[in-house]
Design a protein around this motif. Structure first.
Motif, PDB file in Angstrom:
ATOM      1  N   UNK A   1       0.592  -1.256   0.028  1.00 51.01           N
ATOM      2  CA  UNK A   1       0.050   0.133   0.117  1.00 51.01           C
ATOM      3  C   UNK A   1       0.842   1.246   0.016  1.00 51.01           C
ATOM      4  N   UNK A   2       0.696   2.174  -1.037  1.00 54.55           N
ATOM      5  CA  UNK A   2       1.422   3.385  -1.111  1.00 54.55           C
ATOM      6  C   UNK A   2       0.602   4.637  -0.499  1.00 54.55           C
ATOM      7  N   UNK A   3       1.217   5.553  -0.120  1.00 53.25           N
ATOM      8  CA  UNK A   3       0.641   6.798   0.305  1.00 53.25           C
ATOM      9  C   UNK A   3       0.511   7.637  -0.997  1.00 53.25           C
ATOM     10  N   UNK A   4      -0.190   9.072  -0.971  1.00 52.89           N
ATOM     11  CA  UNK A   4      -0.099   9.879  -2.042  1.00 52.89           C
ATOM     12  C   UNK A   4       1.017  10.264  -2.353  1.00 52.89           C
TER      13      UNK A   4
ATOM     14  N   UNK B   1       3.784   8.345  -2.881  1.00 54.44           N
ATOM     15  CA  UNK B   1       4.296   7.179  -3.436  1.00 54.44           C
ATOM     16  C   UNK B   1       5.288   6.536  -2.598  1.00 54.44           C
ATOM     17  N   UNK B   2       5.347   6.611  -1.474  1.00 57.14           N
ATOM     18  CA  UNK B   2       6.037   6.017  -0.444  1.00 57.14           C
ATOM     19  C   UNK B   2       5.321   4.878   0.104  1.00 57.14           C
ATOM     20  N   UNK B   3       6.176   3.831   0.489  1.00 60.29           N
ATOM     21  CA  UNK B   3       5.317   2.517   1.042  1.00 60.29           C
ATOM     22  C   UNK B   3       4.935   2.693   2.381  1.00 60.29           C
ATOM     23  N   UNK B   4       3.497   2.641   2.685  1.00 60.36           N
ATOM     24  CA  UNK B   4       2.848   2.616   3.999  1.00 60.36           C
ATOM     25  C   UNK B   4       2.910   1.278   4.336  1.00 60.36           C
ATOM     26  N   UNK B   5       2.460   0.464   3.767  1.00 60.55           N
ATOM     27  CA  UNK B   5       2.298  -1.132   4.371  1.00 60.55           C
ATOM     28  C   UNK B   5       3.066  -2.002   3.108  1.00 60.55           C
ATOM     29  N   UNK B   6       3.659  -3.086   3.450  1.00 61.57           N
ATOM     30  CA  UNK B   6       3.936  -4.144   2.588  1.00 61.57           C
ATOM     31  C   UNK B   6       3.898  -5.568   3.595  1.00 61.57           C
ATOM     32  N   UNK B   7       3.626  -6.519   3.046  1.00 62.50           N
ATOM     33  CA  UNK B   7       3.383  -7.812   3.666  1.00 62.50           C
ATOM     34  C   UNK B   7       4.843  -8.662   3.505  1.00 62.50           C
ATOM     35  N   UNK B   8       5.081  -9.608   4.428  1.00 63.38           N
ATOM     36  CA  UNK B   8       6.439 -10.220   4.240  1.00 63.38           C
ATOM     37  C   UNK B   8       6.509 -10.780   3.093  1.00 63.38           C
ATOM     38  N   UNK B   9       5.830 -11.300   2.483  1.00 61.07           N
ATOM     39  CA  UNK B   9       6.118 -12.011   0.767  1.00 61.07           C
ATOM     40  C   UNK B   9       6.800 -10.911  -0.145  1.00 61.07           C
ATOM     41  N   UNK B  10       6.153  -9.742  -0.053  1.00 57.61           N
ATOM     42  CA  UNK B  10       6.793  -8.696  -1.084  1.00 57.61           C
ATOM     43  C   UNK B  10       8.252  -8.363  -0.549  1.00 57.61           C
ATOM     44  N   UNK B  11       8.525  -8.352   0.650  1.00 52.98           N
ATOM     45  CA  UNK B  11       9.834  -8.196   1.087  1.00 52.98           C
ATOM     46  C   UNK B  11      10.714  -9.292   0.694  1.00 52.98           C
TER      47      UNK B  11
ATOM     48  N   UNK C   1      -6.342   2.352  -7.196  1.00 53.74           N
ATOM     49  CA  UNK C   1      -6.277   3.756  -6.650  1.00 53.74           C
ATOM     50  C   UNK C   1      -7.188   3.724  -5.148  1.00 53.74           C
ATOM     51  N   UNK C   2      -6.706   4.387  -4.053  1.00 51.47           N
ATOM     52  CA  UNK C   2      -7.360   4.526  -2.757  1.00 51.47           C
ATOM     53  C   UNK C   2      -7.714   5.952  -3.290  1.00 51.47           C
ATOM     54  N   UNK C   3      -9.104   6.507  -2.726  1.00 48.89           N
ATOM     55  CA  UNK C   3      -9.740   7.585  -2.653  1.00 48.89           C
ATOM     56  C   UNK C   3     -10.643   7.987  -1.487  1.00 48.89           C
ATOM     57  N   UNK C   4     -10.688   9.003  -1.133  1.00 52.44           N
ATOM     58  CA  UNK C   4     -11.348   9.440   0.180  1.00 52.44           C
ATOM     59  C   UNK C   4     -12.754   9.559  -0.527  1.00 52.44           C
ATOM     60  N   UNK C   5     -13.380  10.108   0.664  1.00 52.91           N
ATOM     61  CA  UNK C   5     -14.996  10.315   0.529  1.00 52.91           C
ATOM     62  C   UNK C   5     -15.306  11.714  -0.380  1.00 52.91           C
TER      63      UNK C   5
ATOM     64  N   UNK D   1      -3.878   7.481  -2.338  1.00 56.42           N
ATOM     65  CA  UNK D   1      -2.857   6.514  -2.292  1.00 56.42           C
ATOM     66  C   UNK D   1      -3.169   5.630  -3.061  1.00 56.42           C
ATOM     67  N   UNK D   2      -2.635   4.156  -3.024  1.00 57.92           N
ATOM     68  CA  UNK D   2      -2.921   3.085  -4.158  1.00 57.92           C
ATOM     69  C   UNK D   2      -2.496   1.827  -3.298  1.00 57.92           C
ATOM     70  N   UNK D   3      -3.165   0.871  -3.915  1.00 58.17           N
ATOM     71  CA  UNK D   3      -3.228  -0.398  -3.179  1.00 58.17           C
ATOM     72  C   UNK D   3      -2.743  -1.760  -4.314  1.00 58.17           C
ATOM     73  N   UNK D   4      -1.819  -2.376  -4.251  1.00 57.07           N
ATOM     74  CA  UNK D   4      -1.331  -3.364  -5.311  1.00 57.07           C
ATOM     75  C   UNK D   4      -1.082  -4.704  -4.809  1.00 57.07           C
ATOM     76  N   UNK D   5      -1.432  -5.550  -5.779  1.00 54.79           N
ATOM     77  CA  UNK D   5      -1.033  -6.929  -5.530  1.00 54.79           C
ATOM     78  C   UNK D   5       0.077  -7.452  -6.635  1.00 54.79           C
ATOM     79  N   UNK D   6       1.100  -8.035  -6.087  1.00 52.64           N
ATOM     80  CA  UNK D   6       2.223  -8.328  -7.041  1.00 52.64           C
ATOM     81  C   UNK D   6       2.494  -9.855  -7.113  1.00 52.64           C
ATOM     82  N   UNK D   7       2.705 -10.254  -8.211  1.00 49.81           N
ATOM     83  CA  UNK D   7       2.915 -11.653  -8.184  1.00 49.81           C
ATOM     84  C   UNK D   7       4.039 -12.078  -9.039  1.00 49.81           C
ATOM     85  N   UNK D   8       5.197 -12.583  -8.419  1.00 53.61           N
ATOM     86  CA  UNK D   8       6.514 -12.907  -9.303  1.00 53.61           C
ATOM     87  C   UNK D   8       6.216 -13.754 -10.459  1.00 53.61           C
TER      88      UNK D   8
END
Length: 404
Positions: A216-219, A221-231, A293-297, A303-310
């Motif tokens: 998950x990225x903030x507005x 474009x820095x990483x706000x959250x990443x799971x263990x698998x992505x790391x 994309x992540x949008x507010x009300x 921000x944005x949310x992504x799923x990444x498959x190797x």
């Protein structure tokens, strides 16, 4: 001159003033209790703490020696008692089939209205009911109010006295009703908070154990959250990715494309695409990305949310497969060319291969095709090379003919 009031009139006036003072003090105590309960609704961390706070806040204005809160499960038609204090009964068992039980709590749930009832009426109700009677001691007076939300009745709050049939009055009922409204709102909110926490915990477990990279990225474009698998995919420790500019993870040839993707995402576009990432050790990693994309009300990008498959292995396999297909096509073209220019000896029929070696016809064909040979002798060669065998076969055939 006005007549002086008599002693009896003065005595009556004093009594009225005392009653008014007592009533005012009681209302002040009630307001204090309601304020304490409202404060408990907002400050207690869990349901059990809230129940204790309600019990304590009610004690100055109502006799809560015997007090309980019952919660109703409409789907199972059952009630249980998460909080009770009783001077006689030590155990409050759950009640199943509430709609078919001769219980005062069940009556309040069925009718949705408060109930103030004395021992005589309680026993009369029990005698007239054909429903099973719960195993509890009848009280001298019982007061119960429904806990209602906008959607439904979720339970009952009740007090009772085993000794004093005049322990509660209409004012107590009104106080209990006022408190019940706050309790019901608080319980409904606590339930929703619990469900939200449980839902978030389930989501965290799914994300943490997912076999795909999730980020998950903030507005900015820095990483706000990443799971263990992505790391692990990018050979980082999880802590190293927090706050990291996402562009630092992109392969240099993909940076321009990333700028285009940022523009699309800032306008709310969802897209699936391939991207080459750069691992911590500088190696390329090909991936399939699903970005949202992540949008507010106000529909503004936050921000944005992504799923990444190797797909590195898949891409390498595809490349090898394409290389093999190319080689096969070249071999096929080579075979077709040789078919057109194969040198063959006019006498022995040996064939010269592309290295200049002469090979028997069947050997050459076997090496370049899947055909197999079986050997025999045609009639012409049989007569030319084995004439004695031909005569012997002919004589044998004549001797087997039947006589006429």
């Amino acid at each position: 001159m006005a007549e002086k009031p008599s002693y009896r009139e003065l005595e009556e006036k004093v009594r009225e003033l005392e009653q008014s003072s007592q009533q005012r003090k009681r209302f002040e105590a009630i307001n204090t209790s309601l304020f304490a309960i409202a404060n408990a609704v907002n400050t207690t961390k869990n349901r059990d703490q809230l129940f204790k706070a309600i019990h304590l806040a009610l004690s100055p204005v109502i006799d809560t020696t015997n007090f309980y809160i019952a919660l109703y499960d409409k789907c199972k038609d059952s009630i249980h008692f998460p909080y009770f204090v009783d001077s006689v009964d030590e155990h409050y068992p759950p009640v199943i089939d509430v709609s078919k039980t001769a219980s005062l709590t069940a009556d309040v749930i069925r009718t949705g209205t408060p109930l103030l009832i004395d021992n005589t009426a309680i026993l009369r109700r029990r005698a007239a009911s054909h429903f099973p009677i719960p195993a509890c001691t009848p009280s001298a007076i019982w007061l119960g109010v429904p806990l209602k939300t906008q959607a439904d009745i979720i339970g009952v709050m009740a007090v009772q006295s085993y000794l004093d049939p005049l322990c509660y009055d209409q004012t107590d009922l009104e106080v209990m009703v006022a408190v019940a409204d706050q309790v019901a709102i608080a319980l409904d909110r606590k339930r929703k908070e619990k469900e939200l926490i449980e839902s978030e915990e389930r989501f965290r477990r799914i994300v943490a154990t997912a076999n795909e990279g999730i980020v998950s990225l903030g507005a900015d474009w820095r990483i706000v959250y990443a799971n263990e698998h992505f790391a692990k995919m990018l050979e980082y420790e999880l802590e190293e990715l927090s706050g990291k500019p996402f562009e630092d993870l992109i392969w240099k040839e993909d940076v321009d494309n990333f700028a285009t993707q940022k523009e699309e995402r800032s306008h709310g576009v969802h897209k699936n695409f391939e991207r080459t990432f750069k691992t911590k050790n500088g190696n390329p990693l090909k991936a399939l990305v699903s970005a949202t994309a992540i949008l507010n009300d106000d529909n503004q990008f936050i921000g944005s949310f992504g799923m990444i498959t190797d797909i590195t292995t898949l891409k390498n396999t595809e490349a090898k497969l394409q290389e093999t297909v190319t080689q096969l096509r070249q071999a096929l073209e080579q075979i077709k060319t040789l078919h057109g220019i194969i040198p063959i000896c006019a006498h022995c029929k040996n064939i010269r291969d592309d290295q200049g070696a002469w090979k028997q016809l069947e050997t050459y064909i076997r090496e370049h095709t899947e055909a197999q040979f079986s050997h025999g002798i045609c009639p012409t060669c049989l007569e030319k090379h084995y004439p004695d065998l031909v005569e012997e076969v002919a004589a044998s055939s004549k001797s087997k003919k039947p006589s006429s």
